[in-house]
Design a protein around this motif. Sequence first.
Motif, PDB file in Angstrom:
ATOM      1  N   MET A 139       4.392   8.460  -8.052  1.00 27.55           N
ATOM      2  CA  MET A 139       4.837   7.390  -7.172  1.00 27.55           C
ATOM      3  C   MET A 139       6.349   7.241  -7.198  1.00 27.55           C
ATOM      4  N   ASN A 140       6.951   7.520  -8.339  1.00 29.40           N
ATOM      5  CA  ASN A 140       8.407   7.478  -8.409  1.00 29.40           C
ATOM      6  C   ASN A 140       9.022   8.556  -7.524  1.00 29.40           C
ATOM      7  N   TYR A 141       8.417   9.746  -7.517  1.00 28.48           N
ATOM      8  CA  TYR A 141       8.925  10.841  -6.675  1.00 28.48           C
ATOM      9  C   TYR A 141       8.708  10.537  -5.190  1.00 28.48           C
ATOM     10  N   LEU A 142       7.516  10.055  -4.831  1.00 28.74           N
ATOM     11  CA  LEU A 142       7.245   9.734  -3.431  1.00 28.74           C
ATOM     12  C   LEU A 142       8.136   8.604  -2.927  1.00 28.74           C
ATOM     13  N   THR A 143       8.397   7.638  -3.787  1.00 29.26           N
ATOM     14  CA  THR A 143       9.300   6.555  -3.393  1.00 29.26           C
ATOM     15  C   THR A 143      10.704   7.084  -3.152  1.00 29.26           C
ATOM     16  N   SER A 149      10.655   5.189   4.978  1.00 26.84           N
ATOM     17  CA  SER A 149       9.391   4.946   5.683  1.00 26.84           C
ATOM     18  C   SER A 149       8.588   3.833   5.030  1.00 26.84           C
ATOM     19  N   PHE A 150       8.794   3.584   3.729  1.00 25.75           N
ATOM     20  CA  PHE A 150       8.158   2.436   3.093  1.00 25.75           C
ATOM     21  C   PHE A 150       8.617   1.139   3.747  1.00 25.75           C
ATOM     22  N   LEU A 151       9.905   1.047   4.021  1.00 22.76           N
ATOM     23  CA  LEU A 151      10.443  -0.145   4.672  1.00 22.76           C
ATOM     24  C   LEU A 151       9.892  -0.282   6.093  1.00 22.76           C
ATOM     25  N   VAL A 152       9.809   0.837   6.806  1.00 20.97           N
ATOM     26  CA  VAL A 152       9.266   0.802   8.168  1.00 20.97           C
ATOM     27  C   VAL A 152       7.807   0.369   8.146  1.00 20.97           C
ATOM     28  N   CYS A 154       6.275  -1.562   5.936  1.00 20.34           N
ATOM     29  CA  CYS A 154       6.184  -3.008   5.672  1.00 20.34           C
ATOM     30  C   CYS A 154       6.485  -3.810   6.934  1.00 20.34           C
ATOM     31  N   LEU A 155       7.485  -3.389   7.700  1.00 20.34           N
ATOM     32  CA  LEU A 155       7.821  -4.082   8.941  1.00 20.34           C
ATOM     33  C   LEU A 155       6.677  -3.981   9.948  1.00 20.34           C
ATOM     34  N   LEU A 156       6.087  -2.804  10.075  1.00 28.30           N
ATOM     35  CA  LEU A 156       4.963  -2.617  10.992  1.00 28.30           C
ATOM     36  C   LEU A 156       3.759  -3.466  10.581  1.00 28.30           C
ATOM     37  N   PHE A 157       3.520  -3.565   9.293  1.00 30.76           N
ATOM     38  CA  PHE A 157       2.386  -4.365   8.816  1.00 30.76           C
ATOM     39  C   PHE A 157       2.571  -5.837   9.165  1.00 30.76           C
ATOM     40  N   LEU A 158       3.774  -6.349   9.005  1.00 25.79           N
ATOM     41  CA  LEU A 158       4.039  -7.743   9.363  1.00 25.79           C
ATOM     42  C   LEU A 158       3.881  -7.961  10.865  1.00 25.79           C
ATOM     43  N   LEU A 159       4.380  -7.029  11.671  1.00 30.62           N
ATOM     44  CA  LEU A 159       4.271  -7.169  13.126  1.00 30.62           C
ATOM     45  C   LEU A 159       2.817  -7.096  13.588  1.00 30.62           C
ATOM     46  N   GLU A 160       2.049  -6.189  13.014  1.00 31.21           N
ATOM     47  CA  GLU A 160       0.650  -6.078  13.423  1.00 31.21           C
ATOM     48  C   GLU A 160      -0.143  -7.323  13.029  1.00 31.21           C
ATOM     49  N   THR A 161       0.130  -7.855  11.840  1.00 29.06           N
ATOM     50  CA  THR A 161      -0.578  -9.055  11.402  1.00 29.06           C
ATOM     51  C   THR A 161      -0.306 -10.230  12.344  1.00 29.06           C
ATOM     52  N   ALA A 162       0.969 -10.427  12.666  1.00 24.48           N
ATOM     53  CA  ALA A 162       1.314 -11.519  13.572  1.00 24.48           C
ATOM     54  C   ALA A 162       0.696 -11.314  14.953  1.00 24.48           C
ATOM     55  N   THR A 163       0.744 -10.081  15.452  1.00 24.09           N
ATOM     56  CA  THR A 163       0.198  -9.803  16.784  1.00 24.09           C
ATOM     57  C   THR A 163      -1.314  -9.980  16.810  1.00 24.09           C
ATOM     58  N   LEU A 164      -1.996  -9.550  15.760  1.00 27.40           N
ATOM     59  CA  LEU A 164      -3.448  -9.666  15.719  1.00 27.40           C
ATOM     60  C   LEU A 164      -3.901 -11.122  15.796  1.00 27.40           C
ATOM     61  N   TYR A 165      -3.282 -11.972  15.007  1.00 24.51           N
ATOM     62  CA  TYR A 165      -3.731 -13.364  14.985  1.00 24.51           C
ATOM     63  C   TYR A 165      -3.301 -14.121  16.236  1.00 24.51           C
ATOM     64  N   LEU A 166      -2.173 -13.750  16.827  1.00 22.64           N
ATOM     65  CA  LEU A 166      -1.834 -14.314  18.132  1.00 22.64           C
ATOM     66  C   LEU A 166      -2.842 -13.867  19.194  1.00 22.64           C
ATOM     67  N   VAL A 200       2.392   6.675   9.889  1.00 22.17           N
ATOM     68  CA  VAL A 200       3.417   6.639   8.836  1.00 22.17           C
ATOM     69  C   VAL A 200       2.834   7.008   7.475  1.00 22.17           C
ATOM     70  N   PRO A 201       1.767   6.367   6.999  1.00 17.82           N
ATOM     71  CA  PRO A 201       1.213   6.806   5.706  1.00 17.82           C
ATOM     72  C   PRO A 201       0.538   8.166   5.749  1.00 17.82           C
ATOM     73  N   ASN A 202       0.173   8.634   6.955  1.00 21.99           N
ATOM     74  CA  ASN A 202      -0.347  10.003   7.038  1.00 21.99           C
ATOM     75  C   ASN A 202       0.677  11.007   6.544  1.00 21.99           C
ATOM     76  N   ALA A 203       1.958  10.715   6.763  1.00 24.09           N
ATOM     77  CA  ALA A 203       3.010  11.617   6.288  1.00 24.09           C
ATOM     78  C   ALA A 203       3.030  11.671   4.768  1.00 24.09           C
ATOM     79  N   TRP A 204       2.779  10.542   4.103  1.00 24.20           N
ATOM     80  CA  TRP A 204       2.768  10.543   2.637  1.00 24.20           C
ATOM     81  C   TRP A 204       1.630  11.401   2.098  1.00 24.20           C
ATOM     82  N   ALA A 205       0.468  11.341   2.750  1.00 21.83           N
ATOM     83  CA  ALA A 205      -0.688  12.100   2.272  1.00 21.83           C
ATOM     84  C   ALA A 205      -0.552  13.587   2.585  1.00 21.83           C
TER      85      ALA A 205
END
Length: 465
Positions: A139-143, A149-152, A154-166, A200-205
């Motif tokens: 995990m240290n190496y992947l980070t 992309s980790f930052l991206v 997190c931003l996408l997760f927040l946007l999707e959560t807000a959009t879903l509940y709206l 995005v996480p597909n790239a990590w795998a």
Amino acid sequence: MSAIRQEKETIQPALRTVKSHGGWFAGLLLTAAWLALPSIGIAAEGTAAGPTEYRDIPWIGSRNLVWIVAQLHLLLAGFVLGVPIFAWLCEVIAWRGGEKRYDKLAKEFTKLLTSAYATTALFGGILLFLLVAFYPKLMNYLTDVFFPSFLVYCLLFLLETATLYLYWYGWDAMQDGRKKTLHVFLGFLLNFFALFIMIVPNAWATFQSSPVVLSEGTAFERAWAATWNPTWWPINIHRLIANVVLGGYICGAYAGVRYLSVKSKEDREHYDWMGYVGNFIGVFGLLALPFAGYWLMREIYQYNQQMGITLMGGFLSWLFIIQAMLIGVLFLGSNYYFWLGITYRIPGSGGEVSSSHVDDARQPAAVPCRVDDPALTCSQHRRSPKNGWGSSPAARCPWCYVSQNDGLEPHDSYYLHEFCDVLAGREAGYSGLGEVWKSSYGCRVGGGESCRHCSWSVGDFVPGR
């Protein structure tokens, strides 16, 4: 114990020496120093060994635990990312075509989505903690490689959560005019964010299965080079289609369970149709999925032939055999479901036949009649649970049983009471069940009611001829 005894033997002469000089306080300090020597040695030994690279747990093993949690997270995530696609399409159909049943269907799909979203995030958090705890070096190496992309993500997760509940909580409030247009746009944004949350996480795998050489550069350049590995886009397409298939089948299964639990005719018709739509979506995606899987395996073979042979011809080949069997079961089950739908929904298929007015045989009726019950034999004339007419020449059954026509049992007529309908058709000269005619006294008999045309009640025995 031997180490403690040795320390005791060393400390006692020192205390006697210090005592002879009258330094009790100095003796205590010396004793504390001797007691601290083992801990100092342990600390030095730990520092020399370096950071932990891998941790394990007994019995189950860290690898198996991570696999279980990751599999649960992926299944829930596939449902959460696949359902918004056809939920939004159903809403667009209702919005542009004016069919409210599609809007109700889309809302039902989204209701399932909100229920699974929190559980998906929960398993994702558990997976992250397990990876950090059991594989700290990885995990240290992947980070270090994918930090931008980790930052991206997190931003996408927040946007999707807000959009879903709206999107969900604003469904009823955004049904007219420009508000409906805004709601449809929110559905589009929900699918847009969900798509990037998947790739995005597909790239990590995929970087771990088909890594590429990373040259020197900025953090964004290294992350972009690691993202564009040979299997990234094949897994993106494969997962996108698989998410649609998984979401469709789960929605179909949910509709089947709801169909069995509801009581009203309208709700049963709705969930029957919902199950049909979900099954159709699953089969439609399943037809294209093998082609995406072929592309993925082709890229794996091109990247490393030995890895492809190990997957499909080595010790992992049994998984592909099981997968092929499961796909065959899905196809057979889906086609059987479609066959049942054709049998009981299409006029003239045997489960449901067309009807016309007795008064004017040239004008077909708009309401079909379902005559699906077998004829009663003489041995069945006593309170048989089935409707029917003793039409067999050998049977000559003088009575038939009038059962409840509520549409909730396979042998209940769906629109018209069978006895009245068959009686009307025979009086009109049509004796075959496939040539039944609806008369002005065709009726429906509910629980505890009597037919207003023929005055027979549920449970009565009426003359068969």
